[in-house]
Design an enzyme around this catalytic site. Structure first.
Site, mmCIF file in Angstrom:
data_model
loop_
_atom_site.group_PDB
_atom_site.id
_atom_site.type_symbol
_atom_site.label_atom_id
_atom_site.label_comp_id
_atom_site.label_asym_id
_atom_site.label_seq_id
_atom_site.Cartn_x
_atom_site.Cartn_y
_atom_site.Cartn_z
ATOM 1 N N HIS A 76 0.839 -1.220 0.000
ATOM 2 C CA HIS A 76 0.000 0.000 0.000
ATOM 3 C C HIS A 76 0.868 1.263 0.000
ATOM 4 C CE1 HIS A 76 -3.328 -2.705 1.281
ATOM 5 N NE2 HIS A 76 -2.386 -3.246 2.025
ATOM 6 N N LYS A 112 17.140 20.167 -12.990
ATOM 7 C CA LYS A 112 16.346 18.958 -13.218
ATOM 8 C C LYS A 112 17.109 17.849 -13.948
ATOM 9 C CE LYS A 112 12.357 18.306 -12.696
ATOM 10 N NZ LYS A 112 11.224 18.805 -13.469
ATOM 11 N N GLU A 131 9.425 7.240 -17.987
ATOM 12 C CA GLU A 131 8.113 7.848 -18.269
ATOM 13 C C GLU A 131 7.634 7.474 -19.665
ATOM 14 O OE1 GLU A 131 7.856 12.071 -16.209
ATOM 15 O OE2 GLU A 131 9.815 11.708 -17.085
#
Ligand code: ARG
Length: 475
Positions: free
Chosen positions: A164, A291, A298
């Site tokens: 979870h 970044k 992705e």
């Protein structure tokens, strides 16, 4: 014999030329040219099969085979010819027939005796799927190898196992990596199943009814490397289950890749910082200089939708088809080709990115040392002292609550406080509470104990060394 004036495959009964837009709409050489070498292989087998039944003389077979070889060679080396000559072809079958007639004159028209494009395209496509599945198996082999290397390199690194998305129990990083490897190993079985379902030769099915020249179907199948022939001519020209099986296998792989991608995207976030993204599989931001983005993962996650789409597309095409060949079936190829190409690329990128990823072992270790992860160990300790599990669970819950109230780590509670909750707590309790102890206790096969993980690594290595995975050979 009346010489034909045009080079079309049909049209004798037609009075008018096809509408231009419709003609372009129904042509498919632009994509089925990918089947050209399979088509030529089937043509070779067919030419040979026409001799024993008296359609071709030995000399005609020889001439036809020589021309087919020439066409095959030219198609491989002369892309300008493939483009210009292809522009005049309706489909891959038409292309070869036209080229053959250019080479042989009217002898070229004889090869199509007793056969149909319906069985040809089904046969070509099956051959494509068998090779494609082998190629993807090799891609999976490379990815599994990356997992193996990383699992070996990180055998002693613990991490916080989660359910979870909540800290649950300590596990080894290698165990986590091998979990992904198992999923990809299952994909190999699915690919083998798809290849086995493609492995039946429809030639001799004709357009739908079979062959009236007593052609030796088994000889053709053998010649093409199939291990059996299809059982029913109607089914032979219209069965695309092998394509569905292949697309399902690709969808399984893409789904597994997407889940792997999700783990790595999360692990690369500042909040987790479990993995250090490799520069060579990441990109920067055009705006924010700091970044480093997990684009490889992705994009893998993002492309998965197309693969699932290809499966749904073919299922949808097939669902309303009457028995036998229908032109709708021409729609089976483009999405499958694209899905195959994408998955091949996705696997290549994933194999490279997994191998190049560095794990932040300090971060992983520190997350694994969260005392909350040892709560189940405490309950197991009490069980070993004779406390029924449900009661032990409750006692440990109370221990955690006490510690929380006192705002200290529960592992720091003195033995006396623990004894107040259960006399079963003894002096050996604190010793049993460590990440190492928790890990080594899980020594069932398939568990996260170091010995079990070492066995799992050896097991994966054995499977990888098996020829089937390495070469993508038929099972
Ligand atoms: N291009 C067709 C396909 O991909 C094969 C030929 C169809 N046969 C026909 N009679 N139009 O399925």
């Amino acid at each position: 014999m009346t010489e034909r004036k045009d080079d079309r495959l049909w049209g004798g009964r037609f009075e008018r030329e096809p509408n231009k837009q419709f003609d372009a709409f129904q042509r498919c050489f632009a994509f089925d040219r990918r089947l050209l070498l399979y088509e030529i292989a089937v043509d070779r087998a067919w030419a040979k099969a026409l001799e024993p039944v008296g359609i071709f003389t030995a000399a005609e077979v020889k001439q036809t085979l020589a021309s087919l070889d020439k066409i095959s060679e030219r198609a491989k080396t002369d892309s300008a010819w493939l483009e210009s000559f292809g522009a005049t072809a309706e489909d891959v079958h038409h292309f070869v027939e036209k080229a053959l007639v250019e080479e042989l004159g009217s002898l070229g028209w004889k090869l199509h005796t007793g056969r149909s494009r319906n069985e040809l395209v089904a046969t070509d496509f099956r051959l494509f799927v068998i090779d494609a599945a082998a190629e993807i198996q090799r891609g999976l082999g490379a990815l599994l190898n990356s997992f193996l290397l990383q699992a070996k390199a990180n055998v002693s690194v613990p991490m916080a196992g989660m359910t979870h998305m909540q800290h649950a129990q300590p596990i080894l990083l290698s165990h986590f990596l091998l979990a992904h490897a198992e999923a990809f190993a299952r994909d190999i079985t699915r690919l083998q199943h798809a290849a086995a379902s493609a492995d039946a030769c429809p030639m001799g099915s004709g357009a739908l009814a079979g062959n009236s020249f007593a052609i030796d179907r088994n000889a053709i199948a053998r010649e093409l490397g199939f291990s059996r022939i299809t059982a029913n001519s109607l089914d032979g020209v219209s069965d695309r289950d092998f394509a569905l099986d292949y697309l399902f296998a690709l969808t399984g792989i893409a789904t597994h890749l997407s889940r792997l991608a999700e783990d790595f995207v999360i692990f690369a976030s500042q909040e987790f910082s479990y993995v250090i993204l490799p520069d060579d599989f990441s990109t920067g931001s055009s705006l924010m200089p700091q970044k480093k983005n997990p684009d490889a993962w992705e994009l893998i996650r993002g492309k998965t939708g197309r693969i699932t789409g290809a499966l749904v597309s073919l299922l949808t095409t097939l669902k309303g088809l009457p028995t036998s060949y229908q032109r709708d079936l021409q729609e089976d190829k483009e999405a499958l080709f694209a899905a195959h190409d994408q998955v091949a690329d996705m696997l290549g990128v994933a194999a490279g990115a997994v191998a190049a990823t560095k794990f932040n072992t300090e971060r992983l270790k520190s997350a694994a040392s969260n005392p909350a992860l040892l709560a189940t160990e405490a309950a197991d300790y009490l069980v070993r002292k004779g406390v029924p599990f449900r009661q032990a669970h409750d006692i440990v819950g109370k221990v955690l609550r006490d510690a929380e109230k006192q705002n200290i780590s529960w592992t720091a509670l003195p033995l006396e406080s623990l004894k107040r909750l259960s006399p079963a707590f003894e002096a050996d309790f604190s010793r049993s509470l460590s990440v190492d102890a928790a890990l080594s206790s899980k020594k069932v096969p398939g568990g996260t104990a170091p010995e079990s993980v070492a066995d799992a690594i050896a097991n994966l290595e054995r499977r990888l060394n098996k020829k089937a995975i390495k070469t993508g050979a038929k099972p």
